[in-house]
Write a protein that holds these residues in place. Structure first.
Motif, PDB file in Angstrom:
ATOM      1  N   ALA A  11      44.671  39.434  46.053  1.00 29.37           N
ATOM      2  CA  ALA A  11      44.115  38.140  46.463  1.00 29.37           C
ATOM      3  C   ALA A  11      43.421  37.521  45.261  1.00 29.37           C
ATOM      4  CB  ALA A  11      43.143  38.329  47.618  1.00 29.37           C
ATOM      5  N   VAL A  14      41.999  34.345  43.051  1.00 29.06           N
ATOM      6  CA  VAL A  14      41.453  32.996  43.180  1.00 29.06           C
ATOM      7  C   VAL A  14      41.224  32.440  41.791  1.00 29.06           C
ATOM      8  CG1 VAL A  14      39.517  31.624  44.023  1.00 29.06           C
ATOM      9  CG2 VAL A  14      40.340  33.545  45.365  1.00 29.06           C
ATOM     10  N   PRO A  16      48.058  32.442  43.517  1.00 30.41           N
ATOM     11  CA  PRO A  16      46.666  32.483  43.999  1.00 30.41           C
ATOM     12  C   PRO A  16      46.591  32.193  45.500  1.00 30.41           C
ATOM     13  CG  PRO A  16      47.077  30.435  42.850  1.00 30.41           C
ATOM     14  CD  PRO A  16      48.317  31.277  42.678  1.00 30.41           C
ATOM     15  N   VAL A  17      45.598  32.802  46.166  1.00 29.34           N
ATOM     16  CA  VAL A  17      45.381  32.485  47.580  1.00 29.34           C
ATOM     17  C   VAL A  17      44.543  31.222  47.710  1.00 29.34           C
ATOM     18  CG1 VAL A  17      45.600  34.826  48.471  1.00 29.34           C
ATOM     19  CG2 VAL A  17      43.368  34.035  47.681  1.00 29.34           C
ATOM     20  N   SER A  18      43.901  30.838  46.599  1.00 28.65           N
ATOM     21  CA  SER A  18      43.118  29.614  46.645  1.00 28.65           C
ATOM     22  C   SER A  18      42.925  29.071  45.250  1.00 28.65           C
ATOM     23  CB  SER A  18      41.763  29.872  47.306  1.00 28.65           C
ATOM     24  OG  SER A  18      41.055  28.656  47.429  1.00 28.65           O
ATOM     25  N   GLU A  19      42.994  27.736  45.131  1.00 22.53           N
ATOM     26  CA  GLU A  19      42.720  27.083  43.858  1.00 22.53           C
ATOM     27  C   GLU A  19      41.448  26.271  44.030  1.00 22.53           C
ATOM     28  OE1 GLU A  19      47.369  26.642  42.466  1.00 22.53           O
ATOM     29  OE2 GLU A  19      46.232  24.875  42.997  1.00 22.53           O
ATOM     30  N   GLU A  20      40.362  26.797  43.525  1.00 18.23           N
ATOM     31  CA  GLU A  20      39.045  26.250  43.835  1.00 18.23           C
ATOM     32  C   GLU A  20      38.703  25.045  42.980  1.00 18.23           C
ATOM     33  OE1 GLU A  20      37.109  27.281  46.284  1.00 18.23           O
ATOM     34  OE2 GLU A  20      38.424  28.913  46.906  1.00 18.23           O
ATOM     35  N   ALA A  69      37.967  37.714  47.678  1.00 20.61           N
ATOM     36  CA  ALA A  69      39.051  37.756  46.697  1.00 20.61           C
ATOM     37  C   ALA A  69      39.003  39.070  45.929  1.00 20.61           C
ATOM     38  CB  ALA A  69      38.935  36.580  45.742  1.00 20.61           C
ATOM     39  N   ASP A  70      40.200  39.565  45.507  1.00 19.64           N
ATOM     40  CA  ASP A  70      40.269  40.781  44.713  1.00 19.64           C
ATOM     41  C   ASP A  70      39.960  40.488  43.259  1.00 19.64           C
ATOM     42  OD1 ASP A  70      41.051  42.336  46.894  1.00 19.64           O
ATOM     43  OD2 ASP A  70      43.149  41.729  46.637  1.00 19.64           O
TER      44      ASP A  70
END
Lengths: 271, 349, 262
Positions: A155, A157, A182-186, A201-202
């Motif tokens: 995971a 990010v 990515p699980v999220s693009e912040e 997140a990992d």
């Protein structure tokens, strides 16, 4: 729509009393601290000046310390900071925010400022920052290289490509010929860090300085490919500053030995 | 025995119980706050008394001693109040079909039943309308049909005509008369006509206790309670029979005609006389008649071509001319006088 | 045609009313003046914009459904029953109205996150909520639910229980009463609550970015996309903001409950 039963009279009175006392407290404290721009150059003694510095959020720790040092060196001078995303700060300055100095986390945002001709002296680069992998302290996904970030089931990010830390991550990714999922693009590097510290997140990609600032809450993994994406921090005085001399002095402090040592202490590299 | 209704509600100071035979309609009378609506609420299952027992056709609906308390929808008791409360989102037909459909009757059949009941109350032409557009009388007719369509074993009516215009009341009363003919029902009312035309029996409540219970005609012609007397339009004074006259509770003596069953000396009795039997003077007359009272006039109320004078306890009907001659206004003192032959004396049960 | 004359309002009242209207409308006008109309079409039809809009509509619709499923029973329990601590519970249910959405997002993280209260149980069931569209729906529901509960509870209290009592007297069991009487009577209030919930979900930002993250097509709703675009392309952000406003207005207009008197 209907809201819950209306307040009873005594409740309303109570609220009124509370609002009034809050207003009294606010106005008193405003008077005591000299809130607002009451320290005008012409009317007050030159010894009570306020220098306003707009600086990228990643500079919060270092610049706060430098500000105290500056106040100690210049009696009667107060330094106030506005920390935020570089692009937010540029927008505010473009809209007329009363900044004397601007320190950006990237050259792109500083360029926006110079394109509008808002800078005083030409911007100078004062620091640089590179990316570092960050994981939760126990490193559950066992990340120890950039390649590991592209592993299945990790995971990851990162920042969105639209923001500076994201474009840096993209550069690193392309340089290493990897494909991240990515699980999220912040939105910001702080958001990435938050997702990692909370354990959601990992792994994440943040700046070296962020890993340093986060201390034991995270585990940092450096990687050689980081050299392909170096973020340069420029600083400049602003043309409309009413405290041009002080602004210049502050920039010199940052560029000088004291400033550079402080920056190095926070993990920043030379520009 | 079809209905057995008894309840004690300390909070409202009600402690009363009565029974109704199958097919009988009982008029529940009493002042506002006497506890009539409380009893209806207990029967309908909307109010749980501290102690109470409601048995309908042998089935206990409520029995606080044995922990029985059926919810309203399982009692087979329909309550009709002065506000028709038709469901505003349903047509008249669907309102009436609501009861059958709640029992699981298929839509078509339920609507047929609804049509039947609408025609019974003379409101079939309203079937397709929404309640919003109905007059008060029309809405109450529909509400009656709706209550009947639910096939209740007991029908409770709480002043069903209280909020209607005077013009529509007679027709609706006629409808109710047909509807209540063979039903077990309780009707709360203030109207003597309702009691006379709709009820077989009258139960009078005073301060939460039953003070009178009997055949409607008997109660209205020989009232034993002040409320029933006022409802019947007669004056009523309570006292003790001496064998010759009545010693009134508030002091004073009244001579009258003792009615069967004859009271014995010492018996509690009531003396009643009609307002038009009262002669009114400005000052106490000398000599006969013996039954004279000094009274203060509280109220003047037109009654056809007569004026009804009201005092704290008594009423007298006099002509307009007499009012003018005696210069009677609220607050003036006068003398009421009644011939002994106009006064009936009954023994209290 | 004659017009019904009502009791007039005091004249001075129109001044603050007008100021209020201007205060709300002027920023909208300001947005419209900032829109780069020449490129408007291109700006709002980019792949990321379309993804964000569709995701917003999908999640807001799902949120509204979830709000109805959870909020209707909550409103009924609050409006129709009494139990100790009810007022405290009501205040707590309304808490998300005053809670900063970011705090709401944190609270959700501490609940459904990997290390949250339910984290272990969810892990065992192999359910991963963070960074999923489900997380967006949960975040939106958390902030939108009070709107539905509040407006429905108000409608239920206004409607009162008289019709329900009548229905029970006609032999209708609680479920029938709920389905055929209670619900139809408060339908306008329910619709109003649904519109408010949908609108709140559509605009939700703080809880989503904190709890769900931001990934195109998965968790990056329109407000998140606007916030991101603002970094690089303010024109696109403004265009998207206008799009969001238009969508919200259309939804509210379409679902506006009929104000007919019952």
């Amino acid at each position: 729509m209907a809201f819950p039963p209306p307040m009873r009279w005594d409740e309303a009175m109570n609220l009124r009393t509370r609002v009034i006392s809050a207003l009294v407290v606010l106005s008193t404290s405003a008077a005591l601290t000299g809130c607002g721009s009451s320290d005008d150059d012409k009317t007050s003694a030159p010894k009570s000046e306020t220098l306003t510095v707009y600086a990228a959020a990643s500079l919060t720790g270092v610049f706060t310390d430098l500000g105290k040092k500056f106040e100690a060196d210049h009696p009667g001078v107060k330094v106030t900071f506005s920390f935020g995303g570089s692009s937010d700060l540029v927008t505010q300055i473009q809209q007329g925010a009363p900044a004397d100095v601007f320190a950006s986390a990237d050259t792109k945002n500083m360029d926006k400022l110079t394109a509008d001709g808002l800078q005083g002296d030409a911007p100078e680069n004062f620091a640089s920052n590179t990316l570092e992998i960050v994981t939760p302290p126990d490193n559950p996904a066992k990340i120890d290289s950039l390649d590991d970030l592209a592993k299945k089931g990790v995971a990851l990010v990162i920042c969105a490509p639209e923001v500076p830390c994201g474009s840096a991550a993209q550069k690193v990714e392309e340089g290493a010929k990897l494909t991240f999922k990515p699980v999220s693009e912040e939105q910001s590097v702080k958001d990435v860090l938050a997702k990692v510290t909370s354990g959601e997140a990992d792994a994440g990609l943040v700046y070296v300085t962020d890993v340093k600032a986060a201390g034991d809450a995270v585990n940092g993994v450096t990687f050689p490919e980081a050299a392909s994406a170096v973020n340069t921090y420029p600083i400049a005085t602003l043309k409309d500053s009413k405290h041009a001399a002080l602004a210049k002095a502050f920039v010199e402090l940052v560029l000088g030995t004291v400033g550079q040592e402080a920056l190095a202490g926070a993990g920043f590299a030379k520009p | 025995m079809s209905l057995e209704l008894g309840a004690r509600v300390a909070e409202r100071d009600v402690d009363a119980s009565f029974e109704i035979n199958t097919g009988q309609t009982v008029a529940l009378l009493g002042e506002n706050g006497a506890g009539k609506s409380t009893l209806l609420a207990v029967a309908a299952g909307l109010l749980r008394p501290e102690r109470g027992r409601v048995v309908l056709d042998g089935q206990p609906l409520l029995d606080t001693d044995n922990g029985v308390d059926l919810p309203p929808h399982r009692r087979g008791v329909a309550l009709l109040s002065q506000d028709p409360l038709l469901f505003p989102h349903l047509t008249v037909l669907d309102n009436v079909a609501f009861g059958p459909r709640s029992r699981g009757v298929p839509r078509r059949d339920a609507q047929q039943q609804a049509e039947h009941w609408l025609s019974q109350v003379g409101a079939l032409d309203l079937a397709g309308r929404k309640p919003g557009g109905l007059s008060g009388g029309q809405a109450q007719r529909v509400a009656i049909a709706r209550a009947l369509a639910a096939d209740p074993r007991l029908l409770l009516l709480d002043e069903p005509m209280a909020s209607l215009d005077v013009e529509v009341t007679p027709a609706l009363r006629q409808t109710l008369r047909g509807v209540l003919a063979d039903r077990t029902a309780v009707i709360v009312t203030h109207d003597v006509l309702d009691a006379l035309l709709l009820a077989d029996r009258v139960v009078v409540l005073e301060n939460g206790r039953i003070v009178e219970d009997g055949d409607t005609r008997v109660v209205l012609t020989r009232p034993r309670s002040r409320f029933a007397a006022r409802l019947a339009g007669v004056n009523l004074l309570a006292g003790t029979w001496t064998g010759d006259h009545v010693e009134l509770d508030d002091g004073g003596v009244l001579f009258g005609m003792a009615a069967e069953p004859l009271p014995q000396p010492g018996d509690r009795v009531v003396a009643t006389f009609k307002p038009h039997a009262v002669a009114v003077y400005r000052d106490l007359p000398q000599g006969s008649p013996r039954n004279s009272f000094g009274v203060r006039i509280d109220e003047l109320e037109p009654l056809g071509d007569l004026i009804r004078l009201r005092t704290e306890q008594l009423s007298a009907d006099v002509t307009l001319q007499a009012v003018a001659d005696l210069d009677l206004t609220p607050g003036t003192w006068a003398a009421f006088s009644v011939k002994a032959t106009e006064i009936d004396v009954y023994r209290l049960a | 045609m004659g017009r019904t004359r009502t009791v007039g309002l005091p004249g001075w009242l129109y001044v603050p009313a007008l100021v209020g209207a201007v205060f709300v409308l002027l920023p909208l006008v300001a947005i419209i003046t900032k829109v780069d109309w020449a490129n408007f079409g291109t700006l709002i039809t980019s792949e990321s914009s379309k993804d964000a809009l569709l995701l917003s509509l999908r999640t807001s619709a799902a949120t509204t459904v979830l709000c109805v499923l959870l909020g209707v029973p909550m409103a009924l329990v609050l409006a129709r029953t009494t139990f100790p601590g009810q007022n405290v519970l009501r205040s707590l249910v309304l808490l998300p109205l005053v809670l900063p959405p970011v705090v709401g997002g944190l609270a959700l993280l501490y609940t459904f996150g990997r290390k949250g209260l339910l984290g272990h149980a969810l892990e065992v069931m192999d359910i991963r909520i963070a960074f999923s569209t489900m997380a967006v729906v949960l975040a939106q529901t958390f902030v939108a639910l009070p709107f539905l509960v509040v407006s429905l509870e108000g409608a239920l209290r206004t409607a009162g229980q008289r019709y329900e009592v009548v229905a029970a007297g006609l032999g209708a069991g609680p479920t029938t009463v709920f389905r055929r009487v209670t619900l139809p009577l408060v339908l306008p209030g329910l619709l109003a609550g649904m519109v408010l919930s949908f609108a709140r979900a559509l605009g939700e930002f703080g809880a989503t970015i904190t709890f769900a993250g931001s990934l195109q097509g998965v968790t990056r709703t329109l407000p998140l996309e606007i916030y991101l675009q603002r970094e690089v392309d303010p024109d696109a952000a403004v265009a998207l903001a206008l799009l969001l406003v238009v969508v919200a207005v259309v939804v509210i207009a379409l679902a506006r409950p009929d104000r007919r008197e019952p």
